[in-house]
Scaffold this active site. Structure first.
Site, PDB file in Angstrom:
ATOM      1  N   CYS A 112       0.853  -1.181   0.000  1.00 25.11           N
ATOM      2  CA  CYS A 112       0.000   0.000   0.000  1.00 25.11           C
ATOM      3  C   CYS A 112       0.896   1.241   0.000  1.00 25.11           C
ATOM      4  O   CYS A 112       2.076   1.164   0.296  1.00 25.11           O
ATOM      5  CB  CYS A 112      -0.863   0.031   1.252  1.00 25.11           C
ATOM      6  SG  CYS A 112      -1.721  -1.503   1.544  1.00 25.11           S
ATOM      7  N   ARG A 147       2.732   0.466  -6.160  1.00 26.05           N
ATOM      8  CA  ARG A 147       3.007  -0.395  -5.006  1.00 26.05           C
ATOM      9  C   ARG A 147       1.826  -1.290  -4.627  1.00 26.05           C
ATOM     10  O   ARG A 147       2.021  -2.364  -4.068  1.00 26.05           O
ATOM     11  CB  ARG A 147       3.361   0.474  -3.792  1.00 26.05           C
ATOM     12  CG  ARG A 147       4.617   1.276  -3.981  1.00 26.05           C
ATOM     13  CD  ARG A 147       4.824   2.175  -2.791  1.00 26.05           C
ATOM     14  NE  ARG A 147       5.024   1.393  -1.589  1.00 26.05           N
ATOM     15  CZ  ARG A 147       6.193   1.075  -1.087  1.00 26.05           C
ATOM     16  NH1 ARG A 147       7.280   1.480  -1.691  1.00 26.05           N
ATOM     17  NH2 ARG A 147       6.294   0.366   0.011  1.00 26.05           N
ATOM     18  N   TRP A 194      -3.681  -2.220  -1.011  1.00 22.13           N
ATOM     19  CA  TRP A 194      -3.521  -3.581  -1.535  1.00 22.13           C
ATOM     20  C   TRP A 194      -4.078  -4.458  -0.421  1.00 22.13           C
ATOM     21  O   TRP A 194      -3.461  -4.608   0.625  1.00 22.13           O
ATOM     22  CB  TRP A 194      -2.048  -3.876  -1.796  1.00 22.13           C
ATOM     23  CG  TRP A 194      -1.776  -5.164  -2.487  1.00 22.13           C
ATOM     24  CD1 TRP A 194      -1.751  -5.371  -3.834  1.00 22.13           C
ATOM     25  CD2 TRP A 194      -1.442  -6.426  -1.877  1.00 22.13           C
ATOM     26  NE1 TRP A 194      -1.438  -6.685  -4.101  1.00 22.13           N
ATOM     27  CE2 TRP A 194      -1.249  -7.355  -2.932  1.00 22.13           C
ATOM     28  CE3 TRP A 194      -1.317  -6.868  -0.568  1.00 22.13           C
ATOM     29  CZ2 TRP A 194      -0.928  -8.683  -2.693  1.00 22.13           C
ATOM     30  CZ3 TRP A 194      -0.993  -8.193  -0.335  1.00 22.13           C
ATOM     31  CH2 TRP A 194      -0.801  -9.084  -1.396  1.00 22.13           C
ATOM     32  N   ASN A 227      -0.211   1.274   6.379  1.00 24.24           N
ATOM     33  CA  ASN A 227       0.458   0.209   5.608  1.00 24.24           C
ATOM     34  C   ASN A 227       0.911  -0.847   6.602  1.00 24.24           C
ATOM     35  O   ASN A 227       1.401  -0.507   7.679  1.00 24.24           O
ATOM     36  CB  ASN A 227       1.721   0.730   4.907  1.00 24.24           C
ATOM     37  CG  ASN A 227       1.405   1.563   3.693  1.00 24.24           C
ATOM     38  OD1 ASN A 227       0.244   1.778   3.362  1.00 24.24           O
ATOM     39  ND2 ASN A 227       2.449   2.043   3.035  1.00 24.24           N
ATOM     40  N   GLY A 228       0.796  -2.118   6.236  1.00 25.21           N
ATOM     41  CA  GLY A 228       1.264  -3.189   7.121  1.00 25.21           C
ATOM     42  C   GLY A 228       0.121  -4.111   7.499  1.00 25.21           C
ATOM     43  O   GLY A 228      -0.970  -4.033   6.919  1.00 25.21           O
ATOM     44  N   GLU A 238      13.525 -17.415 -13.676  1.00 28.50           N
ATOM     45  CA  GLU A 238      13.220 -15.991 -13.799  1.00 28.50           C
ATOM     46  C   GLU A 238      12.402 -15.720 -15.066  1.00 28.50           C
ATOM     47  O   GLU A 238      11.444 -14.936 -15.035  1.00 28.50           O
ATOM     48  CB  GLU A 238      14.521 -15.169 -13.782  1.00 28.50           C
ATOM     49  CG  GLU A 238      14.352 -13.679 -14.003  1.00 28.50           C
ATOM     50  CD  GLU A 238      13.447 -12.975 -12.981  1.00 28.50           C
ATOM     51  OE1 GLU A 238      13.038 -13.608 -11.990  1.00 28.50           O
ATOM     52  OE2 GLU A 238      13.141 -11.798 -13.199  1.00 28.50           O
ATOM     53  N   LYS A 298       8.700 -13.987 -14.898  1.00 28.84           N
ATOM     54  CA  LYS A 298       8.413 -12.739 -15.611  1.00 28.84           C
ATOM     55  C   LYS A 298       7.188 -12.903 -16.501  1.00 28.84           C
ATOM     56  O   LYS A 298       6.307 -12.069 -16.547  1.00 28.84           O
ATOM     57  CB  LYS A 298       9.652 -12.374 -16.436  1.00 28.84           C
ATOM     58  CG  LYS A 298       9.945 -10.963 -16.606  1.00 28.84           C
ATOM     59  CD  LYS A 298      10.637 -10.232 -15.479  1.00 28.84           C
ATOM     60  CE  LYS A 298      10.119 -10.467 -14.111  1.00 28.84           C
ATOM     61  NZ  LYS A 298      10.923 -10.005 -13.033  1.00 28.84           N
ATOM     62  N   GLU A 347       3.876 -13.286 -14.365  1.00 23.05           N
ATOM     63  CA  GLU A 347       3.380 -12.136 -13.610  1.00 23.05           C
ATOM     64  C   GLU A 347       2.838 -11.036 -14.508  1.00 23.05           C
ATOM     65  O   GLU A 347       1.859 -10.387 -14.154  1.00 23.05           O
ATOM     66  CB  GLU A 347       4.410 -11.592 -12.618  1.00 23.05           C
ATOM     67  CG  GLU A 347       5.654 -11.011 -13.222  1.00 23.05           C
ATOM     68  CD  GLU A 347       6.628 -10.502 -12.184  1.00 23.05           C
ATOM     69  OE1 GLU A 347       6.203 -10.079 -11.112  1.00 23.05           O
ATOM     70  OE2 GLU A 347       7.836 -10.525 -12.466  1.00 23.05           O
ATOM     71  N   HIS A 351      10.099 -36.915 -15.951  1.00 23.41           N
ATOM     72  CA  HIS A 351       9.635 -37.610 -14.741  1.00 23.41           C
ATOM     73  C   HIS A 351       8.208 -37.216 -14.370  1.00 23.41           C
ATOM     74  O   HIS A 351       7.816 -37.326 -13.220  1.00 23.41           O
ATOM     75  CB  HIS A 351      10.602 -37.338 -13.585  1.00 23.41           C
ATOM     76  CG  HIS A 351      11.949 -37.912 -13.844  1.00 23.41           C
ATOM     77  ND1 HIS A 351      12.218 -39.265 -13.736  1.00 23.41           N
ATOM     78  CD2 HIS A 351      13.096 -37.341 -14.276  1.00 23.41           C
ATOM     79  CE1 HIS A 351      13.489 -39.483 -14.064  1.00 23.41           C
ATOM     80  NE2 HIS A 351      14.035 -38.329 -14.401  1.00 23.41           N
ATOM     81  N   LYS A 402       4.651  -3.870  -5.608  1.00 24.35           N
ATOM     82  CA  LYS A 402       6.085  -3.744  -5.855  1.00 24.35           C
ATOM     83  C   LYS A 402       6.931  -4.182  -4.674  1.00 24.35           C
ATOM     84  O   LYS A 402       7.906  -4.875  -4.823  1.00 24.35           O
ATOM     85  CB  LYS A 402       6.387  -2.291  -6.219  1.00 24.35           C
ATOM     86  CG  LYS A 402       7.837  -2.004  -6.528  1.00 24.35           C
ATOM     87  CD  LYS A 402       8.248  -2.646  -7.823  1.00 24.35           C
ATOM     88  CE  LYS A 402       9.713  -2.435  -8.154  1.00 24.35           C
ATOM     89  NZ  LYS A 402      10.164  -3.373  -9.192  1.00 24.35           N
TER      90      LYS A 402
HETATM   91  C1  F6R Z   1       9.131 -10.075  -9.660  1.00 23.12           C
HETATM   92  C2  F6R Z   1       9.391  -9.233  -8.506  1.00 23.12           C
HETATM   93  C3  F6R Z   1       9.321  -9.866  -7.165  1.00 23.12           C
HETATM   94  C4  F6R Z   1      10.452  -9.305  -6.265  1.00 23.12           C
HETATM   95  C5  F6R Z   1      10.263  -9.829  -4.825  1.00 23.12           C
HETATM   96  C6  F6R Z   1      11.351  -9.338  -3.912  1.00 23.12           C
HETATM   97  O1  F6R Z   1       9.261  -9.357 -10.844  1.00 23.12           O
HETATM   98  O2  F6R Z   1       9.633  -8.059  -8.625  1.00 23.12           O
HETATM   99  O3  F6R Z   1       9.366 -11.240  -7.236  1.00 23.12           O
HETATM  100  O4  F6R Z   1      11.677  -9.698  -6.782  1.00 23.12           O
HETATM  101  O5  F6R Z   1       9.023  -9.407  -4.345  1.00 23.12           O
HETATM  102  O6  F6R Z   1      11.357  -7.946  -3.818  1.00 23.12           O
HETATM  103  P1  F6R Z   1      12.625  -7.176  -3.269  1.00 23.12           P
HETATM  104  O7  F6R Z   1      13.738  -7.381  -4.244  1.00 23.12           O
HETATM  105  O8  F6R Z   1      12.201  -5.750  -3.179  1.00 23.12           O
HETATM  106  O9  F6R Z   1      12.950  -7.771  -1.933  1.00 23.12           O
END
Ligand code: F6R
Length: 588
Positions: free
Chosen positions: A2, A27, A75, A99-100, A465, A469, A472, A488, A583
């Site tokens: 949030c 965020r 969020w 937030n939290g 990765e 990507k 998401e 398997h 984010k």
């Molecule tokens: C995927 C993504 C997330 C972050 C994860 C960790 O694209 O951005 O998987 O990598 O939430 O976030 P940080 O690096 O901020 O600890």
């Protein structure tokens, strides 16, 4: 997750708050709200959906004449997405945004209900407002202090009291800063919300209570005034613009060569500034999401080249596991934001066990950067798109440098690798310039329901990765498998034209991976090979420039990032703000 923004000063608070919310939208963004206050009353306006909906709603309502306000993008954690559950929450005179997560919210709600307090929402946030109201006998600071002492969990709060032109701010395990302008003050969960007005700010520490009026700001802890240092951010206003790109994600991918050069520079000038990993017998790399997948590349490099034992774990698992620490263990935390709740908890667990901690982090003022024993900073600047791209590349670059520095190569080999590293940004530019090629392939696969990534060893880490990507941002289901593992079980899902992206940079075991590719090809898969050698036997072959083993992933992953981007665009997805995601994940 949030976002919080608060303002007190001579500007129109509505504009400051709405602009701030827009900057924070990345965020967390299922609903938004704001409250404006003057000496008599508080007006609360909320709406579901993006900030734009709130903005439109505000246009239709006569607004309070005010110099003070708080606002929030939500969020959802407690309670569904609805106007009632959106912030700000107001209980009698107390109005706040949060937030939290409050873990004992239900217990407190029941107690407060018995005291005759009724609730409008199902959020944990309203419980905080009710608790402050319950303790408020005239001294607001005391009431806030008493209320927060009852809370279990994490919080960043911006609080207003009806009838008072003050703004209060307090936090625990969730970031909150106070921005200082010319006769004006801001509260924000992220500096990006206020960077267009000021670059001066104060970092609030856990349970410090800030009281901000039109003319002054004071921070107290346990009733005693705390002298705070005014900090200046080097974040540039323009970093928060798309600079002509259609999406932040695209802009941020295109920035990869420049931020890579910036990040590598100090280490290439003097490699001895890197910490010495050779003194450790075991390394634990702990992170979440993409940062964890960057860690898996680090594990491969450190094990293969530096012969150091490495455990790589999701922070959400690591924090609750029984870990047998050895005194010669190092825990490496990787985090772009430096505020990820699980990664912070993992770091604190290591520290409680007197284990050395090293952070690889982007945000220099973040909790992880401040609490880890040592930090190596990536110079990604601000990363706005929810899906990480440039920060991931830089995390891999730092891990590659650490592995290179710890590897038992001779001087000649080291010098050769070093001069190759200097060519990396230029080679990366070449890879990023081939968008048309990725666009053509995306066109072939974007309508599919499933996709598989396969690779062996470091190529498996790269696959993870690539798969994340794609999932998401395009919502296409995909899975990453070690190439030899597919048969398997999962190979039963391969049918005619199922896309399989095979990563092939591990040339020592090239034939082994090729055999696995043949296995899926013979079951009808549409095979896309991404590697360092052209493979003519398959549907598509993307060849990336070859560089030493340490830095090879940096030339492969951007292909997968751009492919995911092209697919997501064709599927009409909200690329910078994928649904359900945030984010910076500041809750467990
Ligand atoms: C995927 C993504 C997330 C972050 C994860 C960790 O694209 O951005 O998987 O990598 O939430 O976030 P940080 O690096 O901020 O600890």
């Amino acid at each position: 997750m949030c976002g919080i923004v608060g303002y007190i000063g001579s500007r129109n608070p509505k504009s400051v708050l709405i602009e701030g919310l827009k900057k924070l939208e990345y965020r967390g963004y299922d609903s938004a709200g704001m409250a404006l206050a003057n000496q008599e009353e508080i007006q609360v306006i909320k709406s579901v959906g993006p900030v734009l909906n709130l903005e439109k709603k505000i246009e239709t309502i006569p607004l309070l004449n005010s110099h003070l306000g708080i606002a929030h993008t939500r969020w959802a954690t407690h309670g569904e997405v609805s106007e009632k559950n959106a912030h700000p929450h107001k209980v009698e005179k107390i109005c706040l945004v949060h937030n939290g997560i409050i873990e004992n919210a239900e217990e407190l709600r029941e107690q407060l209900k018995k005291e005759g307090i009724s609730f409008q929402s199902t959020t944990d946030t309203e419980v905080i407002a009710a608790l402050i109201h319950y303790y408020n006998e005239g001294n607001v600071e005391e009431a806030i202090e008493k209320a927060i002492s009852r809370l279990k969990g994490s919080y960043a709060l911006a609080i207003m009291i009806e009838g008072m032109e003050n703004l209060y701010a307090v936090r625990k395990d969730s970031p909150l800063i106070l921005g200082i302008g010319e006769k004006e003050y801001f509260v924000a969960s992220d500096i990006v919300a206020i960077i267009q007005y000021t670059n001066q700010y104060i970092l609030l520490e856990d349970d410090e209570i800030a009281k901000v009026t039109l003319h002054s700001m004071e921070v107290k802890k346990d009733g005693i005034i705390v002298e705070k240092k005014i900090l200046t951010t080097d974040l540039l206003k323009e970093e928060n613009n798309k600079n002509g790109y259609e999406h932040f994600m695209l802009k941020e991918m295109m920035e990869e060569p420049i931020v890579l050069e910036r990040t590598l520079k100090p280490f290439l000038e003097d490699i001895s500034i890197l910490p010495n990993l050779k003194k450790y017998e075991e390394i634990h790399i702990v992170a979440c999401g993409s940062a964890m997948y960057a860690g898996m590349i680090g594990k491969s490099l450190l094990e293969e080249k530096a012969h150091i034992r490495v455990v790589c774990e999701y922070a959400s698992e690591y924090r609750y596991k029984t870990i047998q620490y050895d005194r010669k263990t190092l825990v490496i935390l990787i985090s772009q934001s430096g505020e990820t709740a699980d990664t912070i908890a993992a770091m604190r667990k290591a520290k409680e066990n007197q284990i050395d901690t090293l952070a690889i982090v982007n945000v220099k003022t973040s909790t992880i950067a401040r609490e880890a024993d040592q930090s190596l900073f990536i110079e990604a600047g601000s990363e706005v798109a929810v899906a990480t791209t440039k920060a991931y590349i830089l995390q891999v670059a730092i891990l590659a440098l650490l592995a290179y520095d710890s590897a038992p190569c001779n001087e000649k080999e080291k010098a050769e690798i070093l001069s190759e590293i200097k060519t990396l940004p230029t080679l990366l530019k070449e890879v990023l310039a081939r968008r048309e090629e990725y666009h053509r392939i995306a066109k072939e696969i974007y309508k599919k329901e499933h996709l598989f990534f396969i690779g062996r060893k470091i190529d498996y880490a790269i696959s993870l990765e690539g798969s994340l990507k794609l999932k998401e941002i395009s919502y296409m289901h995909s899975e990453a498998y070690p190439a030899g593992e597919l048969k398997h079980g999962t190979i039963s899902l391969i049918e005619k034209d199922t896309p399989v992206i095979a990563i092939v940079t591990e040339e020592d075991i090239l034939e082994k991976t090729i055999s696995n590719i043949e296995e899926v090809k013979s079951r009808g898969a549409k095979v896309i090979v991404v590697g360092t050698q052209k493979q003519c036997n398959y549907d598509y072959s993307i060849t990336v420039p070859k560089i030493n083993f340490f830095f090879q992933p940096i030339l492969v992953v951007p292909v997968l990032q751009l492919l995911a981007y092209e697919v997501a665009k064709m599927r009409g997805c909200d690329i910078d703000k994928p649904k359900n995601l945030a984010k910076s994940v500041t809750v467990e």
